[in-house]
Design a protein around this motif. Structure first.
Motif, PDB file in Angstrom:
ATOM      1  N   LEU A  22       1.095 -15.747  -2.151  1.00  0.00           N
ATOM      2  CA  LEU A  22       1.398 -14.825  -3.218  1.00  0.00           C
ATOM      3  C   LEU A  22       1.011 -13.330  -3.079  1.00  0.00           C
ATOM      4  CD1 LEU A  22       3.384 -14.714  -5.784  1.00  0.00           C
ATOM      5  CD2 LEU A  22       1.467 -15.149  -7.170  1.00  0.00           C
ATOM      6  N   VAL A  23      -0.301 -13.160  -2.782  1.00  0.00           N
ATOM      7  CA  VAL A  23      -0.703 -11.809  -2.205  1.00  0.00           C
ATOM      8  C   VAL A  23      -0.085 -11.543  -1.157  1.00  0.00           C
ATOM      9  CG1 VAL A  23      -2.888 -10.556  -1.736  1.00  0.00           C
ATOM     10  CG2 VAL A  23      -3.075 -12.292  -3.535  1.00  0.00           C
ATOM     11  N   MET A  24       0.260 -12.152  -0.047  1.00  0.00           N
ATOM     12  CA  MET A  24       0.723 -11.572   0.804  1.00  0.00           C
ATOM     13  C   MET A  24       2.361 -11.126   0.682  1.00  0.00           C
ATOM     14  SD  MET A  24      -1.015 -11.774   3.639  1.00  0.00           S
ATOM     15  CE  MET A  24      -2.311 -10.998   2.694  1.00  0.00           C
ATOM     16  N   ALA A  25       2.760 -11.598  -0.374  1.00  0.00           N
ATOM     17  CA  ALA A  25       4.109 -11.479  -0.631  1.00  0.00           C
ATOM     18  C   ALA A  25       4.222 -10.257  -1.714  1.00  0.00           C
ATOM     19  CB  ALA A  25       4.803 -12.507  -1.376  1.00  0.00           C
ATOM     20  N   ASP A  28       5.582 -11.037  -5.275  1.00  0.00           N
ATOM     21  CA  ASP A  28       7.001 -11.296  -5.602  1.00  0.00           C
ATOM     22  C   ASP A  28       7.159 -12.854  -4.978  1.00  0.00           C
ATOM     23  OD1 ASP A  28       9.777 -11.567  -5.368  1.00  0.00           O
ATOM     24  OD2 ASP A  28      10.021  -9.915  -4.536  1.00  0.00           O
ATOM     25  N   ALA A  29       7.135 -13.668  -6.131  1.00  0.00           N
ATOM     26  CA  ALA A  29       7.254 -15.164  -6.225  1.00  0.00           C
ATOM     27  C   ALA A  29       8.478 -15.541  -5.316  1.00  0.00           C
ATOM     28  CB  ALA A  29       7.052 -15.901  -7.059  1.00  0.00           C
ATOM     29  N   ALA A  30       9.832 -14.917  -5.866  1.00  0.00           N
ATOM     30  CA  ALA A  30      11.016 -15.110  -5.422  1.00  0.00           C
ATOM     31  C   ALA A  30      11.351 -14.902  -3.845  1.00  0.00           C
ATOM     32  CB  ALA A  30      12.239 -14.628  -6.109  1.00  0.00           C
ATOM     33  N   TYR A  31      10.724 -13.839  -3.443  1.00  0.00           N
ATOM     34  CA  TYR A  31      10.810 -13.394  -2.153  1.00  0.00           C
ATOM     35  C   TYR A  31       9.890 -14.411  -1.233  1.00  0.00           C
ATOM     36  CZ  TYR A  31       8.823 -11.022   1.977  1.00  0.00           C
ATOM     37  OH  TYR A  31       8.469 -10.720   3.350  1.00  0.00           O
ATOM     38  N   ALA A  32       8.561 -14.707  -1.764  1.00  0.00           N
ATOM     39  CA  ALA A  32       8.106 -15.766  -0.981  1.00  0.00           C
ATOM     40  C   ALA A  32       8.598 -16.918  -0.845  1.00  0.00           C
ATOM     41  CB  ALA A  32       6.394 -16.275  -1.855  1.00  0.00           C
ATOM     42  N   PRO A 174       0.694 -14.848   8.723  1.00  0.00           N
ATOM     43  CA  PRO A 174       1.233 -15.580   7.421  1.00  0.00           C
ATOM     44  C   PRO A 174       2.706 -15.201   6.951  1.00  0.00           C
ATOM     45  CG  PRO A 174      -0.171 -13.404   6.921  1.00  0.00           C
ATOM     46  CD  PRO A 174      -0.036 -13.500   8.239  1.00  0.00           C
ATOM     47  N   TRP A 175       3.541 -14.801   7.539  1.00  0.00           N
ATOM     48  CA  TRP A 175       4.885 -14.720   7.631  1.00  0.00           C
ATOM     49  C   TRP A 175       5.363 -13.509   6.598  1.00  0.00           C
ATOM     50  CZ3 TRP A 175       3.162 -19.887   6.167  1.00  0.00           C
ATOM     51  CH2 TRP A 175       3.018 -20.812   7.150  1.00  0.00           C
ATOM     52  N   LEU A 176       4.789 -13.719   5.272  1.00  0.00           N
ATOM     53  CA  LEU A 176       5.332 -12.938   4.303  1.00  0.00           C
ATOM     54  C   LEU A 176       5.179 -11.563   4.166  1.00  0.00           C
ATOM     55  CD1 LEU A 176       3.939 -15.420   1.649  1.00  0.00           C
ATOM     56  CD2 LEU A 176       6.417 -15.088   2.068  1.00  0.00           C
ATOM     57  N   ASN A 177       3.716 -11.093   5.232  1.00  0.00           N
ATOM     58  CA  ASN A 177       3.578  -9.731   5.057  1.00  0.00           C
ATOM     59  C   ASN A 177       4.088  -8.953   6.410  1.00  0.00           C
ATOM     60  OD1 ASN A 177       1.877 -10.891   7.031  1.00  0.00           O
ATOM     61  ND2 ASN A 177       0.234  -9.625   6.473  1.00  0.00           N
ATOM     62  N   ARG A 178       4.941  -9.733   7.060  1.00  0.00           N
ATOM     63  CA  ARG A 178       5.719  -9.109   8.301  1.00  0.00           C
ATOM     64  C   ARG A 178       6.729  -8.144   8.042  1.00  0.00           C
ATOM     65  NH1 ARG A 178       1.227 -10.201  11.435  1.00  0.00           N
ATOM     66  NH2 ARG A 178       0.791 -11.985  11.755  1.00  0.00           N
ATOM     67  N   ASP A 179       7.082  -7.318   8.988  1.00  0.00           N
ATOM     68  CA  ASP A 179       7.946  -6.450   8.678  1.00  0.00           C
ATOM     69  C   ASP A 179       9.471  -7.029   8.449  1.00  0.00           C
ATOM     70  OD1 ASP A 179       6.560  -3.874   8.719  1.00  0.00           O
ATOM     71  OD2 ASP A 179       6.440  -4.012  10.894  1.00  0.00           O
ATOM     72  N   TYR A 180       9.922  -7.912   9.758  1.00  0.00           N
ATOM     73  CA  TYR A 180      11.247  -8.464   9.563  1.00  0.00           C
ATOM     74  C   TYR A 180      11.512  -9.109   8.292  1.00  0.00           C
ATOM     75  CZ  TYR A 180      15.248 -11.382  10.889  1.00  0.00           C
ATOM     76  OH  TYR A 180      16.488 -11.857  11.130  1.00  0.00           O
ATOM     77  N   ARG A 196       6.999   0.699   2.048  1.00  0.00           N
ATOM     78  CA  ARG A 196       6.534  -0.247   3.244  1.00  0.00           C
ATOM     79  C   ARG A 196       6.402   0.497   4.542  1.00  0.00           C
ATOM     80  NH1 ARG A 196       4.814  -5.413   4.363  1.00  0.00           N
ATOM     81  NH2 ARG A 196       5.127  -5.976   6.524  1.00  0.00           N
ATOM     82  N   PRO A 197       7.270   1.348   5.029  1.00  0.00           N
ATOM     83  CA  PRO A 197       7.179   1.860   6.357  1.00  0.00           C
ATOM     84  C   PRO A 197       5.931   2.842   6.834  1.00  0.00           C
ATOM     85  CG  PRO A 197       9.527   1.883   5.692  1.00  0.00           C
ATOM     86  CD  PRO A 197       8.710   1.518   4.441  1.00  0.00           C
ATOM     87  N   GLU A 198       5.720   2.577   7.824  1.00  0.00           N
ATOM     88  CA  GLU A 198       4.579   3.568   8.027  1.00  0.00           C
ATOM     89  C   GLU A 198       4.957   4.216   9.686  1.00  0.00           C
ATOM     90  OE1 GLU A 198       1.725   3.686   6.592  1.00  0.00           O
ATOM     91  OE2 GLU A 198       2.225   2.278   5.045  1.00  0.00           O
ATOM     92  N   ILE A 199       4.444   5.316   9.905  1.00  0.00           N
ATOM     93  CA  ILE A 199       4.518   6.188  10.797  1.00  0.00           C
ATOM     94  C   ILE A 199       3.686   5.649  12.194  1.00  0.00           C
ATOM     95  CG2 ILE A 199       4.403   8.485  11.918  1.00  0.00           C
ATOM     96  CD1 ILE A 199       6.625   8.444   9.968  1.00  0.00           C
TER      97      ILE A 199
END
Length: 375
Positions: A22-25, A28-32, A174-180, A196-199
């Protein structure tokens, strides 16, 4: 450990794992649940994603057809749902299987990026957007507050995938915190692409990037007051004479997944490719602005930017640029799981293949190029 307390450790482990995910998400539980439940994308995702609808044209323009298909035996039909071949403006071949049909729309995935580029070019042509050299921060100033280097990124940089914004297609633990997945499964995509985006560096080098088309879409919405997948897409469908309805997947707030949301029939997608061969015109009316054609077809900035399966390709204005054996270039719109449209100016051919994976996208595109050469 006493028997009556043996459940405590497993429960603690499960609770800790759930809290970690949940922290990685980002809470957002629905997103997870979407990421963990669906994992990789699929051509069936259109069955559960929300969508906005696009009507068929008020005056549909059926493709002129010819009898017989000279390349039928060579069509890459394995795992395909639909294949449409248009040569010299005439439908010379079509094939359907595994649930495909002339009027059945299918997920186009990243082919969506080509449509985003076209619709933005129309807004530039009619003055709704001042130009592709507009800095993204003029429409999305929140980015400047996060990092002033966003000021250097233009709409054109984003469309060409040369923004300098970092992006990774890595989907490992851990999947949830990845860009894609943060884009494809977002609950609030507009918020995601602002926060979210970083330079990674200055604009210029090519980095394929799913944040980019969504930032373009957000800028479009703020600058014009409308989503490009509503009125503008419907007008395009009317101008093209599209025979069938289409759709665009959206998040829970109605914001389009600009990087992957188009749902379209192969017949109607081929009309977009045909614009590139007909100087952007339909029945003498300019539908694709001349600037869009020039920017897509001009030899400038079409040098190879990456290599797939040994084939070096370029990227410009929402199109992949494919080499030809004769030294020329073809255009391709390519989406995940084998959604491919090849536009061959030298043979005046458009071929659309939609369905599920059969080979890599570049291998399918190369096959379609060879088929165009046989016509």
């Amino acid at each position: 450990m006493p028997r009556h307390t043996a459940w405590i450790l497993p429960l603690a482990i499960l609770t800790s794992a759930a809290v970690f995910l949940l922290v990685m998400a980002g809470g957002d539980a629905a997103y997870a649940l979407r990421v963990l439940g669906h994992q990789d994308s699929s051509i069936t995702d259109v069955e559960w994603k929300q969508r906005t609808s696009v009507r068929a044209a008020a005056a549909p323009r059926p493709w002129p057809a010819t009898g017989g298909c000279p390349i039928r035996q060579s069509l890459p039909t394995r795992n395909a749902q639909s294949i449409v071949v248009v040569h010299d403006g005439r439908l010379v071949c079509e094939w359907y299987g595994t649930g495909g049909a002339p009027g059945r729309p299918a997920a186009a995935f990243s082919v969506s990026k080509t449509l985003v580029s076209l619709l933005v070019s129309q807004a530039v042509a009619d003055g709704s957007i001042s130009g592709l050299d507009l800095p993204i921060t003029q429409a999305v100033p929140e980015l400047r507050a996060r990092d002033p280097r966003f000021d250097a990124i233009t709409l054109g940089d984003l469309i060409d995938m040369r923004s300098g914004i970092a992006f990774s297609e890595n989907t490992s633990f851990p999947w949830l915190n990845r860009d894609y997945p943060s884009v494809y499964y977002a609950s609030d995509l507009a918020k995601t692409v602002v926060q979210r985006p970083e330079i990674a560096g200055a604009p210029g080098p090519f980095t394929y990037n799913d944040y980019a088309p969504n930032l373009v879409g957000l800028a479009y919405q703020r600058l014009t007051g409308t989503s490009l997948t509503r009125g503008p897409l419907q007008r395009l469908w009317d101008d093209l004479g599209a025979e069938h309805p289409a759709a665009w997947c959206v998040d829970g707030h109605g914001f389009p997944y600009h990087e992957s949301g188009l749902v379209v029939t192969a017949r109607d997608l081929a009309r977009v490719g045909q614009l590139m061969l007909d100087d952007g015109k339909v029945d003498g009316r300019q539908v694709a602005p001349r600037a869009f054609l020039d920017r897509s077809l001009d030899p400038a900035n079409r040098e190879p930017v990456t290599t797939f399966a040994g084939i070096s390709v370029g990227y410009r204005n929402g199109w992949w640029v494919l080499p030809r054996g004769d030294g020329g270039r073809d255009l391709a719109a390519m989406g995940a799981h084998g959604q491919i449209m090849v536009v061959s100016p030298s043979t005046r051919t458009v071929i659309v293949r939609m369905g599920d994976d059969e080979q890599t996208n570049i291998q399918i595109a190369a096959t379609l190029q060879r088929l165009a050469d046989q016509l």
